[in-house]
Design an enzyme around this catalytic site. Structure first.
Site, mmCIF file in Angstrom:
data_model
loop_
_atom_site.group_PDB
_atom_site.id
_atom_site.type_symbol
_atom_site.label_atom_id
_atom_site.label_comp_id
_atom_site.label_asym_id
_atom_site.label_seq_id
_atom_site.Cartn_x
_atom_site.Cartn_y
_atom_site.Cartn_z
ATOM 1 N N ALA A 28 54.158 -48.138 79.208
ATOM 2 C CA ALA A 28 54.299 -49.128 78.145
ATOM 3 C C ALA A 28 54.547 -48.473 76.774
ATOM 4 O O ALA A 28 55.550 -48.756 76.111
ATOM 5 C CB ALA A 28 53.045 -49.999 78.107
ATOM 6 N N LYS A 200 39.525 -41.412 67.311
ATOM 7 C CA LYS A 200 40.235 -42.285 68.270
ATOM 8 C C LYS A 200 39.442 -42.365 69.574
ATOM 9 O O LYS A 200 39.404 -43.418 70.224
ATOM 10 C CB LYS A 200 41.651 -41.743 68.514
ATOM 11 C CG LYS A 200 42.472 -42.508 69.549
ATOM 12 C CD LYS A 200 43.038 -43.804 68.990
ATOM 13 C CE LYS A 200 43.561 -44.790 70.028
ATOM 14 N NZ LYS A 200 44.686 -44.422 70.800
ATOM 15 N N ASN A 208 37.882 -49.789 75.203
ATOM 16 C CA ASN A 208 38.563 -49.799 76.512
ATOM 17 C C ASN A 208 37.667 -50.211 77.678
ATOM 18 O O ASN A 208 38.018 -51.136 78.423
ATOM 19 C CB ASN A 208 39.255 -48.455 76.760
ATOM 20 C CG ASN A 208 40.414 -48.230 75.795
ATOM 21 O OD1 ASN A 208 40.387 -48.736 74.685
ATOM 22 N ND2 ASN A 208 41.428 -47.503 76.205
ATOM 23 N N ASN A 218 41.236 -57.484 73.043
ATOM 24 C CA ASN A 218 40.452 -56.662 72.112
ATOM 25 C C ASN A 218 39.670 -57.521 71.123
ATOM 26 O O ASN A 218 38.499 -57.262 70.827
ATOM 27 C CB ASN A 218 41.365 -55.700 71.343
ATOM 28 C CG ASN A 218 41.977 -54.657 72.259
ATOM 29 O OD1 ASN A 218 41.618 -54.570 73.445
ATOM 30 N ND2 ASN A 218 42.903 -53.865 71.736
ATOM 31 N N GLU A 282 42.192 -44.226 82.274
ATOM 32 C CA GLU A 282 41.997 -42.962 81.548
ATOM 33 C C GLU A 282 40.509 -42.709 81.282
ATOM 34 O O GLU A 282 40.157 -41.980 80.362
ATOM 35 C CB GLU A 282 42.774 -43.006 80.233
ATOM 36 C CG GLU A 282 44.280 -43.020 80.454
ATOM 37 C CD GLU A 282 45.062 -43.019 79.158
ATOM 38 O OE1 GLU A 282 45.865 -42.098 78.941
ATOM 39 O OE2 GLU A 282 44.876 -43.948 78.360
HETATM 40 O O1 KPL Z 1 44.288 -47.220 72.251
HETATM 41 C C1 KPL Z 1 44.027 -48.338 72.598
HETATM 42 C C2 KPL Z 1 44.207 -48.645 74.025
HETATM 43 O O2 KPL Z 1 44.341 -49.787 74.398
HETATM 44 O O3 KPL Z 1 44.230 -47.678 74.798
HETATM 45 C C3 KPL Z 1 43.482 -49.326 71.621
HETATM 46 C C4 KPL Z 1 43.440 -48.696 70.259
HETATM 47 C C5 KPL Z 1 42.107 -49.730 72.052
HETATM 48 C C6 KPL Z 1 44.346 -50.541 71.431
HETATM 49 O O4 KPL Z 1 44.315 -51.413 72.498
#
Ligand code: KPL
Length: 315
Positions: A28, A200, A208, A218, A282
């Site tokens: 994506a 991050k 997540n 979210n 992940e």
């Molecule tokens: O990095 C993201 C993800 O979905 O992996 C966020 C920042 C949470 C945005 O959806």
């Protein structure tokens, strides 16, 4: 063209010169970056596995933030015979970075910069070992993206992107951030990229697993239902960051998390999307990395541990 309409005229411009960017990992986010780079006039080629050679490839079907859909011509190449690579942008899932790059060992010319843009941590060091003669650059991005079919991508949220050096050789490549900025609207270079990676990581540890487990957008993490758990996640991440030499207040992490929750309120997190599609998540590179560093310092992180286990059981 009015928003929401499809522009069926395939942009037929063929790349007259060798591609500026070669992209490994066209999921994506990779698909959205390839589209934005192509639209900004920076020829981009996607590198696919050999088994995709027979697949029909009409180009990328890209829907931008304003709802405008376009079919973009994009060059494709194959990992077994990658041709000349000027700069490599790796946007596979964290767990696939090393296996996707391994076929390029011995093929990638020394000095070609490798830019890594994935969630989670602990991967860049392995890439430096695999490619000791290449500049390795780590990046973090908060753009939102969705894939709804083969080479069908939608840009769902405009975020920030930061790049920074992992090894010494990478320090000469700050200009790459400017070039990405031309395509993305913003991108910056930060020598302290490790700090941004940790920040991050905190956002991903919070958003997540919860959105994936409870099947939420979210934005549904706002309100009293998740207030305590989000705060506890941030306290645990801040403890580990402190031990890692990245001191930060847990309130500051929580503020960042809630800012991303608001900015990406309508989005489904990548972990939610992975779980829904039955793909590997992940979690190892995100919460798994945190647990590893916590264990190394003897720090208890029970809330993150519980989320990690819950995702592992469900995925
Ligand atoms: O990095 C993201 C993800 O979905 O992996 C966020 C920042 C949470 C945005 O959806």
């Amino acid at each position: 063209m009015p928003s929401g309409l499809r522009d069926n005229n395939l942009k037929t411009r063929r790349h007259p010169v060798s591609p500026e960017w070669t992209l490994l990992g066209c999921g994506a986010l990779g698909g959205v970056f390839a589209s934005l780079l192509t639209q900004s006039g920076q020829p981009t080629r996607v590198l696919l596995r050999e088994r995709h050679r027979a697949t029909l490839h009409p180009g990328i079907d890209f829907t931008s933030l304003d709802g405008h859909t376009q079919l973009l011509a994009i060059e494709r190449g194959f990992i077994d015979n990658p041709g000349s690579i000027k700069r490599l942008l790796v946007m596979t899932k964290a767990g696939q970075v090393v296996s996707a790059l391994t076929p390029l060992v011995g093929q990638l010319a020394a000095g070609v910069p490798i830019v890594l843009l994935h969630n989670g941590m602990g991967i860049a060091e392995q890439v430096v070992t695999l490619f000791p003669h290449n500049p390795v650059i780590a990046g973090v991005t908060s753009h939102g993206a969705m894939q709804s079919g083969h080479f069908v991508f939608r840009h769902t949220g405009k975020g920030e992107t930061w790049l920074g050096p992992v090894n010494e050789a990478a320090k000469a490549h700050a200009y790459l951030a400017d070039e990405l900025a031309t395509a993305l609207g913003q991108a910056g270079w930060d020598e302290q990229i490790l700090t941004r990676q940790w920040q991050k990581l905190a956002v991903n540890c919070a958003i997540n697993p919860l959105t994936a487990l409870y099947k939420l957008r979210n934005g549904e993490l706002t309100g009293p239902r998740f207030a305590d758990v989000l705060q506890q996640i941030c306290v645990e991440v801040a403890d580990v960051m402190q031990a890692e030499g990245q001191p930060t207040a847990s309130d500051e992490l929580l503020r960042r998390v809630m800012m991303v929750v608001e900015l990406t309120a309508d989005n489904y997190s990548s972990m939610y999307q992975d779980m829904e599609q039955g793909r590997e998540t992940e979690i190892e590179a995100i919460t798994g990395f945190l647990l590893g560093r916590a264990a190394a310092h003897g720090i208890a992180v029970p809330v993150n541990q519980g989320l990690y286990q819950a995702i592992k059981e469900k995925q």
